[in-house]
Design a protein around this motif. Structure first.
Motif, PDB file in Angstrom:
ATOM      1  N   UNK A  15       0.824  -1.205   0.000  1.00 13.80           N
ATOM      2  CA  UNK A  15       0.000   0.000   0.000  1.00 13.80           C
ATOM      3  C   UNK A  15       0.862   1.260   0.000  1.00 13.80           C
ATOM      4  N   UNK A  16       1.988   1.199   0.728  1.00 11.69           N
ATOM      5  CA  UNK A  16       2.885   2.362   0.747  1.00 11.69           C
ATOM      6  C   UNK A  16       3.479   2.610  -0.637  1.00 11.69           C
ATOM      7  N   UNK A  17       3.931   1.507  -1.273  1.00 13.44           N
ATOM      8  CA  UNK A  17       4.466   1.632  -2.625  1.00 13.44           C
ATOM      9  C   UNK A  17       3.407   2.178  -3.580  1.00 13.44           C
ATOM     10  N   UNK A  18       2.195   1.605  -3.473  1.00 15.91           N
ATOM     11  CA  UNK A  18       1.101   2.026  -4.340  1.00 15.91           C
ATOM     12  C   UNK A  18       0.788   3.490  -4.123  1.00 15.91           C
ATOM     13  N   UNK A  19       0.827   3.913  -2.847  1.00 19.08           N
ATOM     14  CA  UNK A  19       0.544   5.308  -2.525  1.00 19.08           C
ATOM     15  C   UNK A  19       1.554   6.233  -3.180  1.00 19.08           C
ATOM     16  N   UNK A  20       2.812   5.834  -3.136  1.00 21.22           N
ATOM     17  CA  UNK A  20       3.835   6.713  -3.728  1.00 21.22           C
ATOM     18  C   UNK A  20       3.691   6.779  -5.245  1.00 21.22           C
ATOM     19  N   UNK A  21       3.502   5.585  -5.876  1.00 21.98           N
ATOM     20  CA  UNK A  21       3.359   5.573  -7.339  1.00 21.98           C
ATOM     21  C   UNK A  21       2.123   6.371  -7.753  1.00 21.98           C
ATOM     22  N   UNK A  22       1.024   6.222  -6.975  1.00 20.80           N
ATOM     23  CA  UNK A  22      -0.202   6.954  -7.306  1.00 20.80           C
ATOM     24  C   UNK A  22       0.014   8.451  -7.174  1.00 20.80           C
ATOM     25  N   UNK A  23       0.915   8.852  -6.269  1.00 20.18           N
ATOM     26  CA  UNK A  23       1.143  10.281  -6.067  1.00 20.18           C
ATOM     27  C   UNK A  23       1.905  10.917  -7.228  1.00 20.18           C
ATOM     28  N   UNK A  24       2.457  10.053  -8.120  1.00 24.03           N
ATOM     29  CA  UNK A  24       3.245  10.597  -9.241  1.00 24.03           C
ATOM     30  C   UNK A  24       2.358  11.079 -10.375  1.00 24.03           C
ATOM     31  N   UNK A  25       1.161  10.536 -10.452  1.00 26.58           N
ATOM     32  CA  UNK A  25       0.267  10.938 -11.529  1.00 26.58           C
ATOM     33  C   UNK A  25      -1.026  10.172 -11.395  1.00 26.58           C
ATOM     34  N   UNK A  26      -2.133  10.739 -11.882  1.00 21.13           N
ATOM     35  CA  UNK A  26      -3.434  10.102 -11.710  1.00 21.13           C
ATOM     36  C   UNK A  26      -3.487   8.785 -12.461  1.00 21.13           C
ATOM     37  N   UNK A  27      -4.067   7.754 -11.819  1.00 21.12           N
ATOM     38  CA  UNK A  27      -4.204   6.452 -12.466  1.00 21.12           C
ATOM     39  C   UNK A  27      -5.267   5.653 -11.765  1.00 21.12           C
ATOM     40  N   UNK A  28      -5.576   4.462 -12.259  1.00 20.73           N
ATOM     41  CA  UNK A  28      -6.651   3.675 -11.651  1.00 20.73           C
ATOM     42  C   UNK A  28      -6.333   3.307 -10.198  1.00 20.73           C
ATOM     43  N   UNK A  29      -7.363   3.416  -9.359  1.00 14.79           N
ATOM     44  CA  UNK A  29      -7.190   3.116  -7.942  1.00 14.79           C
ATOM     45  C   UNK A  29      -7.476   1.652  -7.657  1.00 14.79           C
TER      46      UNK A  29
END
Lengths: 260, 575
Positions: free
Chosen positions: A115-129
């Motif tokens: 979840x932490x990794x996903x959170x960081x990658x998601x913070x780089x640009x909008x994408x599917x949740x």
């Protein structure tokens, strides 16, 4: 009403308005942020941890800024939390060795770390949740409709009930029978590896859930007994020769050995 | 009590006999002799599989609806709720999920169908490798071959009946193959399907073929096949006392009737066991037929896989040239014609005509009732193994996607490998098999001439060490020396003494070439003289045997001489 009218001209009113507006904006922002990572609820701390995990485990291929390297690894900007949850959550990433395809293997991280990794990658640009529990609940899906959606869109690679199948040049469509509903949903949404993306316009979220219900219906096993891998007539033929004819020939030897 | 029952039975038998004269037949059949060997029961497995197919098939016809009328599913199977399908598919689901015991009977039917073809092919291999197709059994080989083809037809028509996605795709491939026939292909396809594929006629038509035409033909040919087995008498494996003029075995009654009857139940039990444990053809997974989806793992049942494999193996382009030609507005698809019709056609023709091909090479006109040991006809055995390898390679290619995902190989590499292997491996396996056979023949010579290694080392007075060899007993020798030793044909000259070319020379020349291919290179069986010489030689060895033993051996030899002579005479008489 009078009191209200009076208060409208209170000298503190503009300040109050600004505070309320700011609060609203923050609330909306926070709300939209939670809907983007519904289950992960990545805080700033989590994102920072995610970045560290990424730098330690993923950056050698994807780069420290996750922008990828030509011919080595794709950019992860905009892939969204769903892609990370799928790739890392099924053990496909970090990749063990380069090959035609990254196979699923034992998961390397805890769900919290994922979840932490996903959170960081998601913070780089909008994408599917990552989908919500309700979105992937097989009990809410229509398995019969799922069967029709599945065989039109999925069965040509994954086989009629998701037993898996081969693709070109050593790539393959894996068996879906052990895959969790969330990972099934994420795979459809993000199209990992050779798989095409089935976005929400292509296969609606309801239809995705129907597909999950169809796959889930297969987990109970075959009504006819052991399924022999559910890969079609080749395994049936093999068993017909080895087991069926094998047993019968063994018994001919037994019957034939008695009198001579 | 016992006497009463006996007299009642006798009375009934007498009543029937007086009205049908059946007693003579019963006596004839009951006394009919059969040799005993497990491999003689392979054909029996096929027969029993067919009986199981008939019994279970009758049950299934009671519930199957051969109709392509569209209905919506209302049965209990969850993933089919409300799905549009044909009545054929709906009734298959109903048989599986609503008829008590229906699914078990369906699975028994399908498993025994796979067994039926597998048993036929195994039986054919036994007949081939032991030379049981030789005179007078060539026609029965042809009947058996026809039964094999009919079994494929029965299997394929049955596979298509449930009208599921899998079988529909199989039917579509057959449709494509038919349309690949030049000039008339499209007409045949339209005639067969009653219009454009798939139409609404094919299921009823396949049903008629599957439950009436094909089984009736199979039943008739099985009758003929068995009649000829009785007429020719059964072949027997070589051994002392077994000749081309006798049958050594036990009467049909009581031993074989009990064995064969009991064996039917053994086969049925094993089929039922497998059918109750393992799913087969789960049509509920595939869903009702719709021409658009094709799922991974779409394959025919194993016996049609070789055609599928040939199609998968065939490139569309060869050395930069397309294999699809257009001549005067007609398309000739060599990429379909060659793998699906020409190659199976040649392959099947070789199988069907094999008894005659070998007879041309051998020039043998005598009746052969004693079977060959495969090693004693190395070229035939080699051809058999090469053909099996060819078939197996096509089956592997037909399963290439399964092989690829099972062994984590590249699908493309498998196909490219097999495109070469199909030309290399069959000839290579022919050569290896032939060498192995000849090696075994040499081993037999060695055994006959020098005996078994006993493991006993003896030291002579002069210090020489030798290993004592135990001579083979009479039966062992007989098995290893007594087989037809064919030599290449000698033919008359092309021109007679007046210089006129004689008729039929070319045909004779062809037979001679064929004969040389078969028999030029051979290991001669041990002759009587060689055997005597070897025995004589052994006499100089240490006299480990007592005098009585030596005398006994001498007597056995004398008996053997007679047999050896007799056999030679029988062989000569045949020629």
């Amino acid at each position: 009403m009078h009191a209200l009218a009076k208060k409208r001209h209170h000298k503190a009113a503009p300040l109050l308005l600004v505070v309320v507006l700011l609060a609203l904006i923050t609330a909306i922002g926070a709300f939209s942020a939670t809907s983007a990572t519904a289950t992960s609820e990545a805080s700033a701390d989590d994102i920072a941890d995610g970045e560290r995990l990424f730098a330690a485990n993923c950056a050698s291929c994807h780069g420290l800024d996750a922008e990828g390297q030509d011919g080595v690894a794709p950019s992860l900007v905009g892939v969204g939390a769903a892609a990370v949850d799928f790739q890392v959550g099924t053990g496909r990433m970090p990749m063990q060795a380069s090959g035609p395809q990254a196979p699923a293997k034992p998961v390397q991280f805890t769900q919290e770390e994922i979840n932490q990794l996903a959170g960081w990658v998601a913070s780089l640009g909008a994408g599917p949740a990552i989908p919500t529990a309700e979105q992937v609940d097989p009990a809410l899906g229509d398995a019969a409709n799922g069967m029709e959606v599945f065989r039109t869109n999925c069965a040509m690679c994954h086989g009629s009930i998701g037993g898996g199948g081969a693709l070109t040049q050593g790539k393959f469509a894996p068996s879906l029978l052990e895959t969790t509903p969330t990972h099934l949903y994420e795979a459809m949404l993000t199209g990992p590896q050779s798989m095409p993306v089935f976005n929400d316009a292509n296969v609606t979220p309801e239809h995705k859930r129907d597909v999950i219900a169809y796959i889930d219906a297969q987990r109970a096993g075959s009504p006819g007994g052991l399924s022999l891998g559910a890969i079609g007539p080749v395994s049936e033929g093999l068993w017909a020769w080895l087991l069926l004819l094998g047993l019968i020939i063994a018994s001919t030897v037994w019957v034939g050995a008695r009198s001579s | 009590m016992g006497a009463k029952v006996n007299s009642a039975a006798a009375g009934t038998a007498n009543y029937v006999d007086e009205r049908t004269s059946i007693g003579g037949f019963v006596k004839f059949f009951a006394r009919k002799l059969f040799p005993d060997h497990w491999s003689f029961m392979l054909g029996e497995i096929a027969l029993y599989a067919f009986i199981i197919l008939l019994l279970s098939g009758v049950f299934l016809t009671a519930f199957f609806v051969p109709s392509m009328t569209e209905v919506h599913y209302e049965g209990p199977y969850e993933t089919m709720h409300g799905v549009a399908m044909t009545e054929a598919f709906a009734s298959t689901l109903k048989t599986s999920f609503e008829v008590p015991g229906g699914l078990l009977i369906r699975q028994i039917h399908h498993w025994s169908a796979l067994l039926f073809v597998a048993a036929i092919m195994t039986h054919m291999c036994r007949v081939f490798f032991t030379g049981a197709f030789r005179k007078p059994r060539e026609l029965n080989w042809l009947i058996g071959f026809s039964l094999m083809v009919l079994a494929l037809a029965a299997g394929f028509t049955g596979y298509s009946l449930p009208d599921d996605v899998l079988s529909g795709n199989g039917l579509r491939i057959i449709d494509g193959v038919i349309k690949g026939i030049p000039l008339i292909g499209t007409y045949i396809s339209y005639w067969l399907f009653g219009g454009e594929y798939p139409g609404v006629d094919i299921i009823p038509r396949l049903f008629t073929a599957h439950i009436l035409i094909v089984p009736a033909l199979i039943l008739a040919l099985i009758g003929l096949h068995l009649f000829l087995v009785f007429l020719h008498k059964h072949t027997q494996y070589p051994g002392g006392g077994k000749t081309h003029k006798n049958v050594v075995g036990l009467p049909l009654f009581p031993v074989y009737t009990a064995k064969a009857g009991g064996f039917f139940f053994v086969v049925f039990a094993i089929v039922a066991l497998v059918a109750s444990v393992f799913t087969i053809n789960p049509v509920w997974n595939y869903g009702p037929y719709d021409p658009s989806p094709v799922s991974a793992g779409t394959q025919p049942d194993w016996y049609i896989l070789f055609v599928d494999g040939a199609l998968r193996l065939m490139p569309g382009w060869l050395f930069g040239l397309p294999l699809e030609w257009e001549i005067l507005g007609y398309t000739i698809s060599w990429n379909i014609l060659i793998p699906s019709l020409i190659i199976p056609g040649i392959f099947f023709a070789i199988i069907a005509l094999y008894p005659w091909i070998e007879a041309w090479a051998t020039g043998d006109k005598g009746e052969r009732h004693v079977l060959d040991r495969p090693r004693n006809v190395p070229v035939r055995t080699g051809i058999g193994v090469a053909m099996i390898m060819f078939y197996v390679l096509l089956v592997i290619e037909g399963s290439n996607d399964i092989v690829a995902s099972l062994f984590h190989l590249s699908l493309n590499d498998i196909t490219i490998f097999l495109q070469w292997a199909i030309f290399i491996i069959p000839p290579l396996s022919f050569w290896i098999t032939k060498r192995i056979c000849m090696g075994l023949q040499r081993k037999d010579r060695e055994l006959v001439l020098h005996g078994h290694e006993s493991g006993t080392i003896v030291r002579h007075e002069n210090g020489e060490y030798i290993e004592v060899h135990t001579p083979l007993d009479e039966q062992e020798v007989w098995l290893r020396v007594n087989y037809p030793n064919h030599k290449p044909l000698e033919i008359a000259d092309e021109f007679n003494d007046r210089g006129v070319r004689r008729k039929g020379y070319k045909w004779d020349r062809f037979k001679q070439k064929l004969s040389r291919f078969y028999y030029e290179e051979r290991v001669e069986p041990v002759t009587w003289e060689e055997y005597q010489e070897a025995l004589h030689h052994h006499d100089h060895g240490p006299s480990a045997q007592g005098e009585a033993e030596a005398a006994e051996a001498q007597q056995a030899d004398a008996q053997l001489t007679n047999e050896w002579d007799k056999q030679d005479k029988a062989g000569a008489a045949d020629k």
